[in-house]
Structures are given as C-alpha cells and as structure tokens.
Enzyme design. Structure first.
Site, PDB file in Angstrom:
ATOM      1  N   LYS A  42       0.664  -1.436  -0.060  1.00 30.11           N
ATOM      2  CA  LYS A  42       0.012  -0.077   0.071  1.00 30.11           C
ATOM      3  C   LYS A  42       0.865   1.424   0.013  1.00 30.11           C
ATOM      4  CE  LYS A  42      -0.285  -0.062   5.068  1.00 30.11           C
ATOM      5  NZ  LYS A  42      -1.070  -0.707   6.008  1.00 30.11           N
ATOM      6  N   ARG A 147     -11.034   0.144  14.653  1.00 27.83           N
ATOM      7  CA  ARG A 147     -10.422   0.785  13.415  1.00 27.83           C
ATOM      8  C   ARG A 147     -11.255   0.214  12.135  1.00 27.83           C
ATOM      9  NH1 ARG A 147      -4.223   1.262  11.110  1.00 27.83           N
ATOM     10  NH2 ARG A 147      -5.013  -0.913  10.447  1.00 27.83           N
ATOM     11  N   TYR A 275      14.057  31.213   7.765  1.00 26.13           N
ATOM     12  CA  TYR A 275      12.875  32.160   8.227  1.00 26.13           C
ATOM     13  C   TYR A 275      13.077  32.157   9.996  1.00 26.13           C
ATOM     14  CZ  TYR A 275      10.419  31.513   3.867  1.00 26.13           C
ATOM     15  OH  TYR A 275       9.878  31.816   2.798  1.00 26.13           O
ATOM     16  N   MET A 323       9.911  25.269   2.748  1.00 27.58           N
ATOM     17  CA  MET A 323       9.108  24.559   1.723  1.00 27.58           C
ATOM     18  C   MET A 323      10.166  23.814   0.980  1.00 27.58           C
ATOM     19  SD  MET A 323       6.035  25.815  -0.745  1.00 27.58           S
ATOM     20  CE  MET A 323       5.205  26.286   0.707  1.00 27.58           C
TER      21      MET A 323
HETATM   22  C1  LIG Z   1      -0.366  -1.974   6.804  1.00 28.30           C
HETATM   23  C2  LIG Z   1      -0.942  -2.975   7.412  1.00 28.30           C
HETATM   24  C3  LIG Z   1      -0.196  -4.366   7.416  1.00 28.30           C
HETATM   25  C4  LIG Z   1       1.348  -4.299   7.174  1.00 28.30           C
HETATM   26  O1  LIG Z   1       1.789  -3.859   8.583  1.00 28.30           O
HETATM   27  P1  LIG Z   1       3.440  -3.649   8.496  1.00 28.30           P
HETATM   28  O2  LIG Z   1       3.818  -3.429   9.936  1.00 28.30           O
HETATM   29  O3  LIG Z   1       3.807  -2.611   7.746  1.00 28.30           O
HETATM   30  O4  LIG Z   1       3.946  -4.846   8.183  1.00 28.30           O
HETATM   31  C5  LIG Z   1      -0.754  -5.247   7.624  1.00 28.30           C
HETATM   32  N1  LIG Z   1      -2.155  -5.433   7.633  1.00 28.30           N
HETATM   33  C6  LIG Z   1      -2.908  -4.244   7.766  1.00 28.30           C
HETATM   34  C7  LIG Z   1      -4.498  -4.597   7.944  1.00 28.30           C
HETATM   35  C8  LIG Z   1      -2.251  -3.189   7.556  1.00 28.30           C
HETATM   36  O5  LIG Z   1      -3.111  -2.136   7.413  1.00 28.30           O
END
Ligand SMILES: *Cc1c(COP(=O)(O)O)cnc(C)c1O
Length: 393
Positions: A42, A147, A275, A323
């Site tokens: 992801k 979640r 800055y 920036m």
């Molecule tokens: C991102 C995610 C993972 C991977 O987790 P890592 O700690 O990056 O290995 C696995 N399961 C879910 C549901 C996630 O959201």
C-alpha cells in the site's frame, strides 16, 4: 553494499530504492515463519514503488500481495502482476467498484454487513452477466483497534450472512483477518487480548459453517516476534522496506535520499539562518544549501535536531526547514557546490537512517518514507544494481 547514492552523481534530489535490500528483507522475513507471506505494498510500497516492491518480494518468498484500495490493486494488475498472484484489497467504501475488482481477480476484505450486502449484490449482477468464477473474500474482524474490521458484536451476523452468500455461490470466504495494534510492544497485554479475540472469531466463523483457508493476524512486528499469531499467513509491509516496528531485528533500509549542495557560503557570527530567529550563528560558519524542504517530505519538525551526511561527515541542519530548501552547517571543510549530500540511507557509511530522522521529527519511519514528495526523482536499483530511471514523476 556501498552507499547507493554515492554510486549516482546527480544534479537533482534523488530517492534511490535498493531492490537488493527489499529482496534480503523478504528472505529474512520468510525465514522467520512457517506461514505464507503477503507483501503489503500500500501507499506505493511505502514510497518505494509498489510494483517494484511487489515483484521483488514475490521473487524472494512472498506469495501474495496486499493493498488498501481497489485502485491500488488494479494498478498492480495494470503493471503486469499476473492474475495468478492473489491480491487482497481491504479498505474500501461500501459503494466501491466491486465488479471491477472481481473481474480483475482482486480478493476483497469485508469489514461490515453493509459491505457484505453491497458486495453480494455486485457478485449477483456479475453472475447474471456470465462471470463464472466465484469471488474470494476475507472477513475482517476488529481485534482491538476500533479501526477497520467488524466490531465483535456484529461478527456472528457477518459470518452467518457470509455463509449464506457462500451457499448461494456468490462468494467464497477464503480468509479471516485481524490486526494487532500493539505488536511493536510484544509484551503489551493488548496483544494477548487480540490473539484471544481472533481465535474466538475464527471459532465463530467455523460454527457458522465457514472454512477459511487463510487465517491472518500478524504484520511485520508479529512476524518477527510472535509466532503464535502467524497462522497460515503473515502480512508484511514495513519489514520489506527495512522497518522493524518491534526493533528486535536488523533489517536493511531500502531507501537513500540524497541531494546536491546548490550553494556554499561563509557567514559571520550573528547571522540568522532561514526563516525567523530559529538559529543565529554563534561564530563564523560555513553553510551549505540543500534543494529539499518540507514540500519534498523533509519534516519541518526535525528542524534543529536533524543531521545529514556530507562527504562522510555528519552535519547538522540549521534553522527551520523551508518549503523547498534546508541549510546545513558544513563541518566537512572541503565540501563544494554540486557535492552530493546523503539525507538518509541504510547507514553503511555513517549516514543517518530513516529511524534517526523519525526520532528527530517525533514520528515513525513509516511516515518519513511515505511522505517523500514526488519532486524528488525516484530511481529503482534492480537487485543486480543496474540503474534505471523510474518514470513516476
Ligand atoms: C499496513 C498493514 C499491514 C502491514 O503492516 P506492517 O507493520 O507495515 O508490516 C498489515 N495489515 C494491515 C491490516 C495493514 O493495514
């Protein structure tokens, strides 16, 4: 492996991704479990190029891929990931394009009754249109994070309804998944609660008539520290790119961020740097200017703490990160405009690591890696170190 950035003399900021590091990390993770590995790619492979991380992980022990959105999954298919490689997408709105996902062989994480209803409707329409394959889903149980995933109180209903849909051949429940919110602290009591909740959830699923082949709970930290949670599959993302949230294992950083010095100057004592009045030079000081700022993902919160490596010498950044630019104190006396500065890397040559930057910025390495802007060019080094330019700009 030598510092990869130093192999590339570049006039522009670069994010160099080492697929050799990702391959080594994948092999290490695969060696820590008897279960299968899902490579979680992801957020564009945590900023490392989803398709490159995916291919490398699949060639080194992973057998499936995981992403959040259907869009991310489709991008992997479009980039040529074979239909034989399972891809699971687990975070989508109720009205997502389920049909499109299914026709591209994407498996779907189902976290609620609403999702299940919408999905089965789409599956029914697809069947009417002649789609013969039965789509695969993984039911998602919230194991204590409040979640994503099904609240435990609705789980039995979700399992029953999913079983009914299975009986109607609208879907196959091939997996049940949970997630550990505290696995970076293996001794935290929340882990045992989650493991117990997951075990019960699997029992409830079986009592409802489901026979999920793949039970999965562990991500990177638990893959490295908690074998009890491995079941048939571990979903690993961070570990592939060199982050161990449990800090139990040495993994290899896969990203090197570098940029050339665009200016070098001497300033007298009492000069303001950047800055505001965040830094006033206490003595005559040699300064170097980096063409990287918070728009590129350099955390402004690291102002006053962070360091970079200039010709092998650690040099502090001075004043506030702007920036587009950052000023460093040139403790490397011979540094000249054009010299390549390593912001972070695997640490081989004493350069800062992503973990150090995360500490300086008060965050976790994941955030540093995933927020790097598109203005920095990404170069993916194949496992055999052949350089080719990644066309992601
Ligand atoms: C991102 C995610 C993972 C991977 O987790 P890592 O700690 O990056 O290995 C696995 N399961 C879910 C549901 C996630 O959201």
């Amino acid at each position: 492996m030598a510092d990869v950035a130093t192999q590339i003399r570049s006039a522009v900021p670069l994010r160099v991704v080492s697929l050799a590091a990702i391959a080594a990390n994948t092999r290490l993770l695969a060696g820590r479990t008897h279960s299968r590995l899902m490579a979680v790619v992801k957020a564009d492979g945590y900023g490392h190029s989803a398709v490159n991380v995916a291919r490398t992980a699949l060639a080194n022990g992973a057998t499936s891929l995981g992403v959040t959105s259907i869009e991310e999954a489709l991008q992997l298919r479009a980039a040529g990931v074979s239909g034989r490689t399972p891809i699971l997408s687990w975070l989508n709105p109720v009205d997502a394009d389920w049909a499109r996902a299914v026709t591209h062989g994407i498996d779907i994480g189902v976290p609620s009754l609403e999702h299940l209803d919408a999905f089965t409707q789409a599956a029914r329409r697809l069947r009417t249109r002649g789609h013969a394959l039965v789509p695969q889903v993984h039911l998602q149980l919230d194991t204590g994070m409040s979640r994503d995933g099904c609240p435990p109180g609705e789980w039995a209903d979700l399992c029953r309804r999913a079983h009914a849909a299975e009986q109607s051949r609208l879907l196959t429940v091939s997996g049940v998944m949970g997630h550990l919110g505290c696995s970076s602290a293996p001794s935290d009591a929340a882990n045992e609660q989650a493991r117990v909740g997951f075990r019960r959830g699997v029992e409830v699923a079986r009592a409802a008539g489901l026979r999920p082949r793949l039970r999965h709970l562990a991500a990177t930290a638990a893959a490295l520290t908690d074998p009890v949670s491995h079941y048939e599959l571990c979903r690993v993302g961070a570990g592939l790119v060199g982050i161990d949230p449990s800090e139990s294992t040495v993994l290899r950083g896969a990203m090197t961020l570098s940029a050339p010095l665009v200016q070098v100057r001497e300033v007298p004592a009492g000069s303001l740097v950047g800055y505001g009045r965040g830094h006033v030079t206490p003595q005559p000081t040699r300064l170097g200017l980096l063409p990287l700022g918070y728009a590129d993902g350099i955390p402004r919160s690291a102002s006053g703490h962070a360091e970079v490596s200039v010709l092998g010498t650690r040099c502090p950044i001075l004043g506030a990160v702007s920036m587009d630019q950052t000023v460093v104190r040139l403790d490397a006396a011979n540094a000249r405009p054009g010299d390549v500065v390593t912001v972070f890397g695997p640490g081989d040559d004493g350069e800062p690591t992503v973990a150090e930057w995360a500490a300086w910025a008060g965050t976790i390495p994941h955030e540093i890696l995933t927020r790097l802007g598109r203005r920095t060019r990404r170069v993916v080094l194949p496992e055999e170190f052949e350089v080719h330019r990644d066309d992601d700009r």
